[in-house]
Write an enzyme that holds these catalytic residues in place. Structure first.
Site, PDB file in Angstrom:
ATOM      1  N   ASN A  80       0.866  -1.180   0.000  1.00  0.00           N
ATOM      2  CA  ASN A  80       0.000   0.000   0.000  1.00  0.00           C
ATOM      3  C   ASN A  80       0.900   1.226   0.000  1.00  0.00           C
ATOM      4  O   ASN A  80       1.463   1.587   1.028  1.00  0.00           O
ATOM      5  CB  ASN A  80      -0.890  -0.044   1.256  1.00  0.00           C
ATOM      6  CG  ASN A  80      -1.749   1.193   1.418  1.00  0.00           C
ATOM      7  OD1 ASN A  80      -1.836   2.026   0.504  1.00  0.00           O
ATOM      8  ND2 ASN A  80      -2.388   1.323   2.575  1.00  0.00           N
ATOM      9  N   TRP A  81       1.034   1.833  -1.156  1.00  0.00           N
ATOM     10  CA  TRP A  81       1.971   2.963  -1.280  1.00  0.00           C
ATOM     11  C   TRP A  81       1.383   4.249  -0.701  1.00  0.00           C
ATOM     12  O   TRP A  81       2.077   5.257  -0.596  1.00  0.00           O
ATOM     13  CB  TRP A  81       2.360   3.174  -2.755  1.00  0.00           C
ATOM     14  CG  TRP A  81       3.084   2.008  -3.360  1.00  0.00           C
ATOM     15  CD1 TRP A  81       3.396   0.820  -2.749  1.00  0.00           C
ATOM     16  CD2 TRP A  81       3.585   1.899  -4.703  1.00  0.00           C
ATOM     17  NE1 TRP A  81       4.061  -0.007  -3.621  1.00  0.00           N
ATOM     18  CE2 TRP A  81       4.192   0.625  -4.832  1.00  0.00           C
ATOM     19  CE3 TRP A  81       3.577   2.751  -5.811  1.00  0.00           C
ATOM     20  CZ2 TRP A  81       4.789   0.200  -6.026  1.00  0.00           C
ATOM     21  CZ3 TRP A  81       4.172   2.314  -6.995  1.00  0.00           C
ATOM     22  CH2 TRP A  81       4.776   1.059  -7.092  1.00  0.00           C
ATOM     23  N   LYS A  82       0.120   4.229  -0.356  1.00  0.00           N
ATOM     24  CA  LYS A  82      -0.564   5.407   0.206  1.00  0.00           C
ATOM     25  C   LYS A  82      -0.340   6.631  -0.692  1.00  0.00           C
ATOM     26  O   LYS A  82      -0.211   6.486  -1.904  1.00  0.00           O
ATOM     27  CB  LYS A  82      -0.121   5.645   1.654  1.00  0.00           C
ATOM     28  CG  LYS A  82      -0.264   4.385   2.512  1.00  0.00           C
ATOM     29  CD  LYS A  82      -0.176   4.633   3.990  1.00  0.00           C
ATOM     30  CE  LYS A  82      -0.369   3.320   4.746  1.00  0.00           C
ATOM     31  NZ  LYS A  82      -0.363   3.479   6.186  1.00  0.00           N
TER      32      LYS A  82
ATOM     33  N   HIS B  51      -9.759   1.095   4.586  1.00  0.00           N
ATOM     34  CA  HIS B  51      -8.516   1.297   5.337  1.00  0.00           C
ATOM     35  C   HIS B  51      -8.794   2.259   6.502  1.00  0.00           C
ATOM     36  O   HIS B  51      -9.603   3.179   6.373  1.00  0.00           O
ATOM     37  CB  HIS B  51      -7.433   1.872   4.413  1.00  0.00           C
ATOM     38  CG  HIS B  51      -6.086   1.888   5.049  1.00  0.00           C
ATOM     39  ND1 HIS B  51      -5.709   2.857   5.955  1.00  0.00           N
ATOM     40  CD2 HIS B  51      -5.029   1.040   4.945  1.00  0.00           C
ATOM     41  CE1 HIS B  51      -4.473   2.587   6.372  1.00  0.00           C
ATOM     42  NE2 HIS B  51      -4.040   1.503   5.775  1.00  0.00           N
TER      43      HIS B  51
ATOM     44  N   GLU C 214      -7.257   4.697   7.590  1.00  0.00           N
ATOM     45  CA  GLU C 214      -7.055   6.119   7.255  1.00  0.00           C
ATOM     46  C   GLU C 214      -8.286   6.673   6.534  1.00  0.00           C
ATOM     47  O   GLU C 214      -8.655   7.832   6.712  1.00  0.00           O
ATOM     48  CB  GLU C 214      -5.770   6.280   6.415  1.00  0.00           C
ATOM     49  CG  GLU C 214      -4.534   6.121   7.291  1.00  0.00           C
ATOM     50  CD  GLU C 214      -3.310   5.550   6.591  1.00  0.00           C
ATOM     51  OE1 GLU C 214      -3.243   5.560   5.352  1.00  0.00           O
ATOM     52  OE2 GLU C 214      -2.410   5.074   7.312  1.00  0.00           O
TER      53      GLU C 214
ATOM     54  N   GLU D  96      -5.667  -4.857  10.475  1.00  0.00           N
ATOM     55  CA  GLU D  96      -4.660  -3.836  10.743  1.00  0.00           C
ATOM     56  C   GLU D  96      -5.007  -3.084  12.018  1.00  0.00           C
ATOM     57  O   GLU D  96      -5.796  -2.132  11.990  1.00  0.00           O
ATOM     58  CB  GLU D  96      -4.588  -2.836   9.584  1.00  0.00           C
ATOM     59  CG  GLU D  96      -4.207  -3.458   8.262  1.00  0.00           C
ATOM     60  CD  GLU D  96      -3.599  -2.417   7.316  1.00  0.00           C
ATOM     61  OE1 GLU D  96      -2.492  -2.645   6.837  1.00  0.00           O
ATOM     62  OE2 GLU D  96      -4.230  -1.367   7.098  1.00  0.00           O
TER      63      GLU D  96
ATOM     64  N   GLY E  70       2.133   2.363  10.850  1.00  0.00           N
ATOM     65  CA  GLY E  70       3.091   3.463  10.717  1.00  0.00           C
ATOM     66  C   GLY E  70       3.769   3.861  12.016  1.00  0.00           C
ATOM     67  O   GLY E  70       4.394   4.910  12.092  1.00  0.00           O
TER      68      GLY E  70
ATOM     69  N   SER F  28       3.098  -1.890  10.444  1.00  0.00           N
ATOM     70  CA  SER F  28       4.538  -1.916  10.716  1.00  0.00           C
ATOM     71  C   SER F  28       5.205  -3.245  10.332  1.00  0.00           C
ATOM     72  O   SER F  28       6.127  -3.694  11.018  1.00  0.00           O
ATOM     73  CB  SER F  28       4.819  -1.561  12.179  1.00  0.00           C
ATOM     74  OG  SER F  28       4.408  -0.219  12.432  1.00  0.00           O
TER      75      SER F  28
ATOM     76  N   GLY G 274       4.765   1.397   4.726  1.00  0.00           N
ATOM     77  CA  GLY G 274       6.090   2.012   4.596  1.00  0.00           C
ATOM     78  C   GLY G 274       7.135   1.137   3.916  1.00  0.00           C
ATOM     79  O   GLY G 274       7.858   1.593   3.019  1.00  0.00           O
TER      80      GLY G 274
HETATM   81  P1  PGA Z   1       2.582   0.463   7.672  1.00  0.00           P
HETATM   82  O1  PGA Z   1       1.127   0.650   7.024  1.00  0.00           O
HETATM   83  O2  PGA Z   1       3.157  -0.830   7.133  1.00  0.00           O
HETATM   84  O3  PGA Z   1       3.365   1.654   7.230  1.00  0.00           O
HETATM   85  O4  PGA Z   1       2.394   0.408   9.153  1.00  0.00           O
HETATM   86  C1  PGA Z   1       0.286  -0.450   6.781  1.00  0.00           C
HETATM   87  C2  PGA Z   1      -1.023   0.017   6.196  1.00  0.00           C
HETATM   88  O5  PGA Z   1      -1.549   1.045   6.633  1.00  0.00           O
HETATM   89  O6  PGA Z   1      -1.592  -0.629   5.294  1.00  0.00           O
END
Ligand code: PGA
Length: 254
Positions: free
Chosen positions: A9-11, A94, A96, A164, A170, A210, A232
């Site tokens: 997931n490159w966000k 997600h 977010e 998640e 993150g 993470s 990340g």
């Molecule tokens: P992260 O994000 O690996 O940077 O913790 C995971 C995600 O939100 O899909």
């Protein structure tokens, strides 16, 4: 036997040029072929370019979001109809999207149903906050998110679920592998009540939060965990391909 899946997931990262370079580097690193479905999820604007870049490779493409209508007056939105010719997957719900953009269980459910109707496999995300976790509400929260999110999904449609925990995203503070495995077992049980025992048994459930090349083994070493949704660490080609390779070798063991 569930085929492992690793999704990056490159966000909201990478320009179109950077996305193409990252995809090229990942494709190069995985050229030998591994028994893991590997999905790249770049920002919308790079989807088409990345689809061209990975053409002819085993890599799959996913979007990070989607609206549930096919077309119309929905300024700024992207539809299943637009995605389905280039994406095999779409990340939905997600945390977010839920926390920053106010997506509710009901909206996420509309999106999940629209994705499966369009033939796009949803990577449906669920997870509890730190406060919910610390007050012992994880089971209750996940049960609600999974039941509401999967409501009305016709049997026989493929769905991927990503667990998640929000406190692990993150933060560099990943969940404990054994605990994540147990929680995913619980999620599978709830999903069985909605999708049926067989569909829930074959549905892939990922851990996210993470994940790095240093801790992936802890997660994919768990029977219940079928792979990872990586944020990340998916922006570094070397680390991401290492995660895929470790998953392939760990899941290949009996
Ligand atoms: P992260 O994000 O690996 O940077 O913790 C995971 C995600 O939100 O899909």
């Amino acid at each position: 036997m569930r085929r492992p899946l690793i999704a990056g997931n490159w966000k909201m990262n990478t320009t179109v040029e950077e996305a193409a370079s990252l995809a090229t580097a990942i494709a190069g690193g995985l050229q030998a072929g591994y028994a893991v479905d590997t999905v790249l999820c770049p920002p919308f604007i790079s989807l088409y370019r990345v689809s061209e870049t990975i053409r002819g490779t085993a890599l799959k493409l996913g979007a990070q979001n989607m609206y549930f209508k096919d077309s119309g007056a929905f300024t700024g939105e992207i539809s299943p109809l637009m995605l389905k010719s280039i994406c095999q997957y779409v990340i939905l719900g997600h945390s977010e999207r839920r926390q920053i953009f106010g997506e509710t269980d009901q909206l996420v459910n509309e999106k999940v149903r629209a994705a499966v109707a369009a033939g796009i496999i949803p990577i449906f995300c669920v997870g509890e906050t730190l406060q919910e976790n610390e007050s012992g509400k994880t089971g209750e929260i996940l049960t609600r998110q999974v039941s509401e999110g999967l409501k009305g999904v016709p049997s026989g449609k493929e769905v991927v679920i990503a667990y998640e925990p929000i406190w692990a995203i993150g933060t560099g503070r990943a969940a404990d592998g054994t605990q994540a495995g147990q929680t995913i077992g619980l999620i599978r049980g709830v999903a069985a009540g909605i999708l049926g025992q067989q569909a829930a048994g074959t549905a892939r459930i990922l851990y996210g939060g993470s994940v790095t090349a240093a801790n992936i083994a802890e997660f994919v070493g768990e029977h219940q965990i079928d792979g990872a949704l990586v944020g990340g660490a998916s922006l570094k080609a070397g680390e991401f391909t290492d995660i895929v390779k470790q998953t392939a070798s760990l899941k290949a063991k009996p």
